[in-house]
Scaffold this motif. Structure first.
Motif, PDB file in Angstrom:
ATOM      1  N   GLN A  88       1.017  -1.101  -0.129  1.00 33.51           N
ATOM      2  CA  GLN A  88      -0.173   0.030   0.147  1.00 33.51           C
ATOM      3  C   GLN A  88       0.845   1.255  -0.135  1.00 33.51           C
ATOM      4  OE1 GLN A  88      -3.303   0.030  -0.026  1.00 33.51           O
ATOM      5  NE2 GLN A  88      -3.160   2.425  -0.369  1.00 33.51           N
ATOM      6  N   ALA A  89       0.793   1.948  -1.141  1.00 34.11           N
ATOM      7  CA  ALA A  89       1.807   3.141  -1.350  1.00 34.11           C
ATOM      8  C   ALA A  89       0.762   4.359  -0.862  1.00 34.11           C
ATOM      9  CB  ALA A  89       2.255   3.282  -2.732  1.00 34.11           C
ATOM     10  N   SER A  90       1.532   5.494  -0.394  1.00 26.11           N
ATOM     11  CA  SER A  90       0.771   6.610  -0.022  1.00 26.11           C
ATOM     12  C   SER A  90       1.877   7.800   0.119  1.00 26.11           C
ATOM     13  CB  SER A  90       0.259   6.529   1.319  1.00 26.11           C
ATOM     14  OG  SER A  90       1.290   6.280   2.592  1.00 26.11           O
ATOM     15  N   GLY A  93      10.617  21.472  -4.050  1.00 27.83           N
ATOM     16  CA  GLY A  93       9.966  20.917  -2.754  1.00 27.83           C
ATOM     17  C   GLY A  93      10.302  19.503  -2.550  1.00 27.83           C
ATOM     18  N   SER A  94       9.615  19.072  -1.462  1.00 28.85           N
ATOM     19  CA  SER A  94       9.812  17.722  -1.116  1.00 28.85           C
ATOM     20  C   SER A  94       8.748  17.049  -0.758  1.00 28.85           C
ATOM     21  CB  SER A  94      10.970  17.723   0.267  1.00 28.85           C
ATOM     22  OG  SER A  94      12.039  18.390   0.021  1.00 28.85           O
ATOM     23  N   LEU A  95       8.652  15.547  -0.921  1.00 31.33           N
ATOM     24  CA  LEU A  95       7.640  14.746  -0.585  1.00 31.33           C
ATOM     25  C   LEU A  95       8.015  13.505   0.030  1.00 31.33           C
ATOM     26  CD1 LEU A  95       4.997  14.698  -3.558  1.00 31.33           C
ATOM     27  CD2 LEU A  95       4.712  15.552  -1.210  1.00 31.33           C
ATOM     28  N   ARG A  96       7.571  12.830   0.714  1.00 31.95           N
ATOM     29  CA  ARG A  96       7.967  11.312   1.124  1.00 31.95           C
ATOM     30  C   ARG A  96       6.859  10.409   1.038  1.00 31.95           C
ATOM     31  NH1 ARG A  96       8.527   9.549   7.641  1.00 31.95           N
ATOM     32  NH2 ARG A  96      10.515   8.149   7.223  1.00 31.95           N
ATOM     33  N   LEU A  97       7.267   9.322   0.294  1.00 32.16           N
ATOM     34  CA  LEU A  97       6.376   8.324   0.104  1.00 32.16           C
ATOM     35  C   LEU A  97       6.670   7.153   0.982  1.00 32.16           C
ATOM     36  CD1 LEU A  97       6.669   8.003  -3.857  1.00 32.16           C
ATOM     37  CD2 LEU A  97       5.297   9.696  -2.586  1.00 32.16           C
ATOM     38  N   SER A  98       5.498   6.545   1.225  1.00 33.24           N
ATOM     39  CA  SER A  98       5.585   5.216   2.162  1.00 33.24           C
ATOM     40  C   SER A  98       4.997   4.198   1.517  1.00 33.24           C
ATOM     41  CB  SER A  98       4.766   5.575   3.572  1.00 33.24           C
ATOM     42  OG  SER A  98       5.163   6.766   4.177  1.00 33.24           O
ATOM     43  N   CYS A  99       5.511   2.918   1.917  1.00 30.71           N
ATOM     44  CA  CYS A  99       4.872   1.584   1.272  1.00 30.71           C
ATOM     45  C   CYS A  99       4.805   0.642   2.402  1.00 30.71           C
ATOM     46  CB  CYS A  99       5.631   1.177  -0.021  1.00 30.71           C
ATOM     47  SG  CYS A  99       5.031  -0.395  -0.656  1.00 30.71           S
ATOM     48  N   ALA A 100       3.603   0.469   2.743  1.00 31.30           N
ATOM     49  CA  ALA A 100       3.169  -0.388   4.185  1.00 31.30           C
ATOM     50  C   ALA A 100       2.931  -2.050   3.475  1.00 31.30           C
ATOM     51  CB  ALA A 100       2.287  -0.088   4.611  1.00 31.30           C
ATOM     52  N   THR A 101       3.610  -2.971   3.800  1.00 35.33           N
ATOM     53  CA  THR A 101       3.379  -4.331   3.244  1.00 35.33           C
ATOM     54  C   THR A 101       2.992  -5.168   4.232  1.00 35.33           C
ATOM     55  OG1 THR A 101       6.024  -4.943   4.135  1.00 35.33           O
ATOM     56  CG2 THR A 101       5.674  -3.929   1.880  1.00 35.33           C
ATOM     57  N   ALA A 154       7.435  -2.041  -5.016  1.00 32.28           N
ATOM     58  CA  ALA A 154       7.258  -3.342  -5.512  1.00 32.28           C
ATOM     59  C   ALA A 154       8.105  -3.974  -4.489  1.00 32.28           C
ATOM     60  CB  ALA A 154       7.975  -3.402  -6.905  1.00 32.28           C
ATOM     61  N   ALA A 155       7.799  -5.412  -4.602  1.00 33.73           N
ATOM     62  CA  ALA A 155       8.682  -6.164  -3.393  1.00 33.73           C
ATOM     63  C   ALA A 155       9.052  -7.681  -4.377  1.00 33.73           C
ATOM     64  CB  ALA A 155       7.800  -6.748  -2.370  1.00 33.73           C
ATOM     65  N   GLY A 156      10.153  -7.976  -3.914  1.00 35.28           N
ATOM     66  CA  GLY A 156      10.553  -9.535  -4.808  1.00 35.28           C
ATOM     67  C   GLY A 156      11.720  -9.790  -4.365  1.00 35.28           C
ATOM     68  N   ARG A 157      12.436 -10.860  -5.050  1.00 34.49           N
ATOM     69  CA  ARG A 157      13.474 -11.512  -4.743  1.00 34.49           C
ATOM     70  C   ARG A 157      14.493 -11.258  -6.064  1.00 34.49           C
ATOM     71  NH1 ARG A 157      13.657 -14.269   0.041  1.00 34.49           N
ATOM     72  NH2 ARG A 157      15.764 -15.389  -0.682  1.00 34.49           N
ATOM     73  N   PRO A 158      14.790 -10.260  -6.455  1.00 32.06           N
ATOM     74  CA  PRO A 158      15.374  -9.998  -7.861  1.00 32.06           C
ATOM     75  C   PRO A 158      16.957 -10.482  -7.656  1.00 32.06           C
ATOM     76  CG  PRO A 158      15.282  -7.940  -6.919  1.00 32.06           C
ATOM     77  CD  PRO A 158      14.300  -8.956  -5.991  1.00 32.06           C
ATOM     78  N   ILE A 159      17.602 -11.236  -8.661  1.00 36.79           N
ATOM     79  CA  ILE A 159      19.119 -11.220  -8.431  1.00 36.79           C
ATOM     80  C   ILE A 159      19.562  -9.798  -8.490  1.00 36.79           C
ATOM     81  CG2 ILE A 159      18.907 -13.408  -9.224  1.00 36.79           C
ATOM     82  CD1 ILE A 159      19.728 -12.476 -11.963  1.00 36.79           C
ATOM     83  N   LEU A 160      21.013  -9.756  -8.167  1.00 37.35           N
ATOM     84  CA  LEU A 160      21.375  -8.355  -8.155  1.00 37.35           C
ATOM     85  C   LEU A 160      21.448  -7.657  -9.582  1.00 37.35           C
ATOM     86  CD1 LEU A 160      23.066  -6.339  -6.466  1.00 37.35           C
ATOM     87  CD2 LEU A 160      25.185  -7.660  -7.067  1.00 37.35           C
ATOM     88  N   SER A 161      21.833  -8.405 -10.731  1.00 29.72           N
ATOM     89  CA  SER A 161      21.735  -7.833 -11.921  1.00 29.72           C
ATOM     90  C   SER A 161      20.222  -7.532 -12.372  1.00 29.72           C
ATOM     91  CB  SER A 161      22.359  -8.873 -12.990  1.00 29.72           C
ATOM     92  OG  SER A 161      21.506  -9.947 -12.899  1.00 29.72           O
ATOM     93  N   ASN A 162      19.161  -7.816 -11.649  1.00 28.72           N
ATOM     94  CA  ASN A 162      18.035  -7.638 -12.160  1.00 28.72           C
ATOM     95  C   ASN A 162      17.054  -6.859 -11.138  1.00 28.72           C
ATOM     96  OD1 ASN A 162      16.081  -8.424 -14.372  1.00 28.72           O
ATOM     97  ND2 ASN A 162      15.047  -9.756 -13.202  1.00 28.72           N
ATOM     98  N   THR A 169       1.001   5.895  -6.489  1.00 32.00           N
ATOM     99  CA  THR A 169       0.424   7.013  -5.746  1.00 32.00           C
ATOM    100  C   THR A 169       1.194   8.200  -6.746  1.00 32.00           C
ATOM    101  OG1 THR A 169       0.766   8.616  -3.972  1.00 32.00           O
ATOM    102  CG2 THR A 169       2.684   7.215  -4.346  1.00 32.00           C
ATOM    103  N   LEU A 170       0.384   9.136  -7.162  1.00 33.92           N
ATOM    104  CA  LEU A 170       0.624  10.357  -7.965  1.00 33.92           C
ATOM    105  C   LEU A 170       1.297  11.230  -7.141  1.00 33.92           C
ATOM    106  CD1 LEU A 170       0.466  11.575 -10.855  1.00 33.92           C
ATOM    107  CD2 LEU A 170      -1.680  12.495 -10.234  1.00 33.92           C
TER     108      LEU A 170
END
Length: 124
Positions: A4-6, A15-23, A96-104, A118-119
């Motif tokens: 859930q992104a916000s 300016g500045s913004l802070r995005l959050s992603c709750a998993t 996004a979340a995952g298990r990418p290998i380093l090169s990916n 989130t826009l």
């Protein structure tokens, strides 16, 4: 795994913004959290990523020095602090979340789970 992104919104250039992603859910099945963005009529592009265990971070050249990714493992939350925003940063930002290998790590294909986006709009 649910994400859930916000935190998106309208901000002036500089300016500045802070995005959050709750998993939630089977978060132990993911090792890397990332942020991607997609501007109108453009491809989705990598922004930043962080390894949940080591804390290693990765950035796109376009945001290096301006954006900072961090995590709070106790709260299963990842943040993207965005400073010195530019109009070209305008996009829908996805976590996004995952298990990418380093090169990916910088490829969307390396991530199995995605939030709704989130826009972020930066006015000149």
């Amino acid at each position: 795994v649910q994400l859930q992104a916000s935190g998106g919104g309208l901000v002036q250039a500089g300016g500045s913004l802070r995005l959050s992603c709750a998993t939630s859910g089977r978060t132990f099945s993911t090792s890397v959290m990332g942020w991607f963005r997609q501007a109108p009529e453009k491809e989705r592009e990598f922004v930043a990523a962080i390894n949940r265990g080591s804390g290693s971070t990765y950035y796109a050249d376009s945001v290096k020095g301006r954006f900072t990714i961090s995590r709070d493992n106790a709260k299963n939350t990842v943040f993207l602090q965005m400073n010195s925003l530019k109009p070209e940063d305008t996009a829908v930002y996805y976590c996004a979340a995952g298990r990418p290998i380093l090169s990916n790590t910088k490829s969307a294909g390396g991530y199995a789970y995605w939030g709704q986006g989130t826009l972020v709009t930066v006015s000149s």
